[in-house]
Design a protein around this motif. Structure first.
Motif, PDB file in Angstrom:
ATOM      1  N   LYS A 177       0.812  -1.224   0.000  1.00  0.00           N
ATOM      2  CA  LYS A 177       0.000   0.000   0.000  1.00  0.00           C
ATOM      3  C   LYS A 177       0.848   1.279   0.000  1.00  0.00           C
ATOM      4  O   LYS A 177       0.444   2.299   0.540  1.00  0.00           O
ATOM      5  N   SER A 178       2.033   1.227  -0.624  1.00  0.00           N
ATOM      6  CA  SER A 178       2.884   2.417  -0.680  1.00  0.00           C
ATOM      7  C   SER A 178       2.683   3.227  -1.955  1.00  0.00           C
ATOM      8  O   SER A 178       3.310   4.257  -2.132  1.00  0.00           O
ATOM      9  N   GLY A 179       1.812   2.757  -2.867  1.00  0.00           N
ATOM     10  CA  GLY A 179       1.514   3.511  -4.071  1.00  0.00           C
ATOM     11  C   GLY A 179       2.262   3.069  -5.317  1.00  0.00           C
ATOM     12  O   GLY A 179       2.390   3.836  -6.269  1.00  0.00           O
ATOM     13  N   LYS A 180       2.738   1.833  -5.333  1.00  0.00           N
ATOM     14  CA  LYS A 180       3.481   1.339  -6.497  1.00  0.00           C
ATOM     15  C   LYS A 180       2.615   1.342  -7.756  1.00  0.00           C
ATOM     16  O   LYS A 180       3.021   1.851  -8.801  1.00  0.00           O
ATOM     17  N   SER A 181       1.429   0.775  -7.668  1.00  0.00           N
ATOM     18  CA  SER A 181       0.531   0.724  -8.833  1.00  0.00           C
ATOM     19  C   SER A 181       0.087   2.113  -9.241  1.00  0.00           C
ATOM     20  O   SER A 181       0.014   2.427 -10.433  1.00  0.00           O
ATOM     21  N   THR A 182      -0.185   2.964  -8.282  1.00  0.00           N
ATOM     22  CA  THR A 182      -0.587   4.341  -8.575  1.00  0.00           C
ATOM     23  C   THR A 182       0.539   5.080  -9.300  1.00  0.00           C
ATOM     24  O   THR A 182       0.297   5.807 -10.270  1.00  0.00           O
ATOM     25  N   THR A 183       1.781   4.873  -8.860  1.00  0.00           N
ATOM     26  CA  THR A 183       2.939   5.487  -9.514  1.00  0.00           C
ATOM     27  C   THR A 183       3.081   4.981 -10.943  1.00  0.00           C
ATOM     28  O   THR A 183       3.289   5.761 -11.875  1.00  0.00           O
ATOM     29  N   ASN A 184       2.942   3.669 -11.132  1.00  0.00           N
ATOM     30  CA  ASN A 184       3.041   3.104 -12.481  1.00  0.00           C
ATOM     31  C   ASN A 184       1.931   3.633 -13.378  1.00  0.00           C
ATOM     32  O   ASN A 184       2.166   3.944 -14.542  1.00  0.00           O
ATOM     33  N   ASN A 185       0.710   3.737 -12.853  1.00  0.00           N
ATOM     34  CA  ASN A 185      -0.392   4.303 -13.639  1.00  0.00           C
ATOM     35  C   ASN A 185      -0.060   5.735 -14.065  1.00  0.00           C
ATOM     36  O   ASN A 185      -0.343   6.140 -15.197  1.00  0.00           O
ATOM     37  N   ALA A 186       0.558   6.504 -13.174  1.00  0.00           N
ATOM     38  CA  ALA A 186       0.921   7.889 -13.496  1.00  0.00           C
ATOM     39  C   ALA A 186       1.982   7.929 -14.594  1.00  0.00           C
ATOM     40  O   ALA A 186       1.919   8.770 -15.502  1.00  0.00           O
ATOM     41  N   ILE A 187       2.948   7.026 -14.542  1.00  0.00           N
ATOM     42  CA  ILE A 187       3.990   6.978 -15.573  1.00  0.00           C
ATOM     43  C   ILE A 187       3.384   6.595 -16.923  1.00  0.00           C
ATOM     44  O   ILE A 187       3.701   7.193 -17.952  1.00  0.00           O
ATOM     45  N   VAL A 188       2.485   5.618 -16.909  1.00  0.00           N
ATOM     46  CA  VAL A 188       1.834   5.155 -18.139  1.00  0.00           C
ATOM     47  C   VAL A 188       0.867   6.215 -18.665  1.00  0.00           C
ATOM     48  O   VAL A 188       0.726   6.404 -19.868  1.00  0.00           O
ATOM     49  N   GLY A 189       0.193   6.902 -17.749  1.00  0.00           N
ATOM     50  CA  GLY A 189      -0.796   7.905 -18.137  1.00  0.00           C
ATOM     51  C   GLY A 189      -2.194   7.331 -18.276  1.00  0.00           C
ATOM     52  O   GLY A 189      -3.092   7.997 -18.784  1.00  0.00           O
ATOM     53  N   LEU A 190      -2.402   6.098 -17.837  1.00  0.00           N
ATOM     54  CA  LEU A 190      -3.695   5.423 -17.871  1.00  0.00           C
ATOM     55  C   LEU A 190      -3.878   4.628 -16.590  1.00  0.00           C
ATOM     56  O   LEU A 190      -2.901   4.184 -15.988  1.00  0.00           O
ATOM     57  N   GLU A 191      -5.114   4.406 -16.192  1.00  0.00           N
ATOM     58  CA  GLU A 191      -5.427   3.592 -15.007  1.00  0.00           C
ATOM     59  C   GLU A 191      -5.574   2.124 -15.405  1.00  0.00           C
ATOM     60  O   GLU A 191      -6.682   1.601 -15.482  1.00  0.00           O
ATOM     61  N   VAL A 192      -4.465   1.450 -15.674  1.00  0.00           N
ATOM     62  CA  VAL A 192      -4.535   0.038 -16.059  1.00  0.00           C
ATOM     63  C   VAL A 192      -4.296  -0.905 -14.884  1.00  0.00           C
ATOM     64  O   VAL A 192      -4.680  -2.063 -14.938  1.00  0.00           O
ATOM     65  N   LEU A 193      -3.667  -0.415 -13.838  1.00  0.00           N
ATOM     66  CA  LEU A 193      -3.396  -1.244 -12.665  1.00  0.00           C
ATOM     67  C   LEU A 193      -4.397  -0.912 -11.566  1.00  0.00           C
ATOM     68  O   LEU A 193      -4.632   0.254 -11.270  1.00  0.00           O
ATOM     69  N   PRO A 194      -4.993  -1.934 -10.955  1.00  0.00           N
ATOM     70  CA  PRO A 194      -5.977  -1.666  -9.905  1.00  0.00           C
ATOM     71  C   PRO A 194      -5.332  -1.131  -8.640  1.00  0.00           C
ATOM     72  O   PRO A 194      -4.185  -1.448  -8.329  1.00  0.00           O
ATOM     73  N   ASN A 195      -6.077  -0.299  -7.931  1.00  0.00           N
ATOM     74  CA  ASN A 195      -5.642   0.186  -6.624  1.00  0.00           C
ATOM     75  C   ASN A 195      -6.898   0.414  -5.796  1.00  0.00           C
ATOM     76  O   ASN A 195      -7.889   0.924  -6.287  1.00  0.00           O
ATOM     77  N   ARG A 196      -6.839  -0.050  -4.562  1.00  0.00           N
ATOM     78  CA  ARG A 196      -7.954   0.093  -3.621  1.00  0.00           C
ATOM     79  C   ARG A 196      -7.350   0.421  -2.264  1.00  0.00           C
ATOM     80  O   ARG A 196      -6.154   0.619  -2.132  1.00  0.00           O
ATOM     81  N   ASN A 197      -8.189   0.396  -1.245  1.00  0.00           N
ATOM     82  CA  ASN A 197      -7.726   0.686   0.115  1.00  0.00           C
ATOM     83  C   ASN A 197      -6.997  -0.482   0.752  1.00  0.00           C
ATOM     84  O   ASN A 197      -6.666  -0.429   1.913  1.00  0.00           O
ATOM     85  N   ARG A 198      -6.788  -1.536   0.019  1.00  0.00           N
ATOM     86  CA  ARG A 198      -6.045  -2.698   0.524  1.00  0.00           C
ATOM     87  C   ARG A 198      -5.122  -3.197  -0.588  1.00  0.00           C
ATOM     88  O   ARG A 198      -5.253  -2.762  -1.726  1.00  0.00           O
ATOM     89  N   PRO A 199      -4.214  -4.099  -0.292  1.00  0.00           N
ATOM     90  CA  PRO A 199      -3.282  -4.574  -1.319  1.00  0.00           C
ATOM     91  C   PRO A 199      -4.026  -5.105  -2.545  1.00  0.00           C
ATOM     92  O   PRO A 199      -5.036  -5.776  -2.421  1.00  0.00           O
TER      93      PRO A 199
END
Length: 170
Positions: free
Chosen positions: A8-30
């Motif tokens: 839950k440190s924001g790895k997927s959110t960071t990758n989505n930002a680099i890609v520029g699309l929301e392709v990786l899921p992120n929720r309030n849990r792993p």
């Protein structure tokens, strides 16, 4: 580029930002069950996820189905934490859920990766081991190919940028 961090440190959110699309899921849990490779593919405007090693997961789904169809499985599902997601994936299993080799568009990819995570969580609740050992090599992982928004139109091609989204350590 491998993105590593605690749960839950924001790895997927960071990758989505680099890609520029929301392709990786992120929720309030792993959310990341399996490492997922995201490749910058010039000209690939619509994201496509390919997953060739689907049979290991489909066999796991079959094991889950058998386990869920017992009184113990039904009871465990009824008292599981965050049971709504687990009930949804259990319903999908009972409806004949099968993993495919390809998923398209942000929503399809997002739902597939979310389902993988929910299958792992359901397996844990049922004391069944997810077949992580089948996915040791990067060639066995889910791969998303898409043109990264920030690199669109870039003329420099010295290599191929790929991101590896990883699960956090437990």
């Amino acid at each position: 580029l491998t993105v590593i961090g605690t749960m839950k440190s924001g790895k997927s959110t960071t990758n989505n930002a680099i890609v520029g699309l929301e392709v990786l899921p992120n929720r309030n849990r792993p959310m990341t069950a399996l490492p997922t490779l995201i490749r910058h593919t010039p000209g690939q405007k619509e994201p496509v996820l390919r997953f060739e090693k689907k049979e290991a997961i489909n066999n796991f789904i079959q094991q889950l189905s058998i386990s869920l169809d017992t009184p113990e499985g039904q009871y465990l599902l009824s008292v599981a934490d965050q049971q709504e997601d687990l009930k949804q994936v259990a319903d999908a299993i009972f409806s004949g859920m099968r993993i495919m080799s390809e998923y398209r568009m942000e929503q399809g990819i997002f739902e597939f990766l979310k389902s993988l995570n929910d299958l792992v969580r359901l397996g844990t609740a049922l004391e069944l081991e997810f077949p992580f050992e089948e996915f040791r090599s990067s060639s066995e992982l889910p791969v998303i190919e898409v043109e990264f928004q920030h690199l669109r139109g870039s003329k420099v091609e010295y290599g191929r940028l790929s991101l590896l989204d990883t699960p956090g350590p437990n």
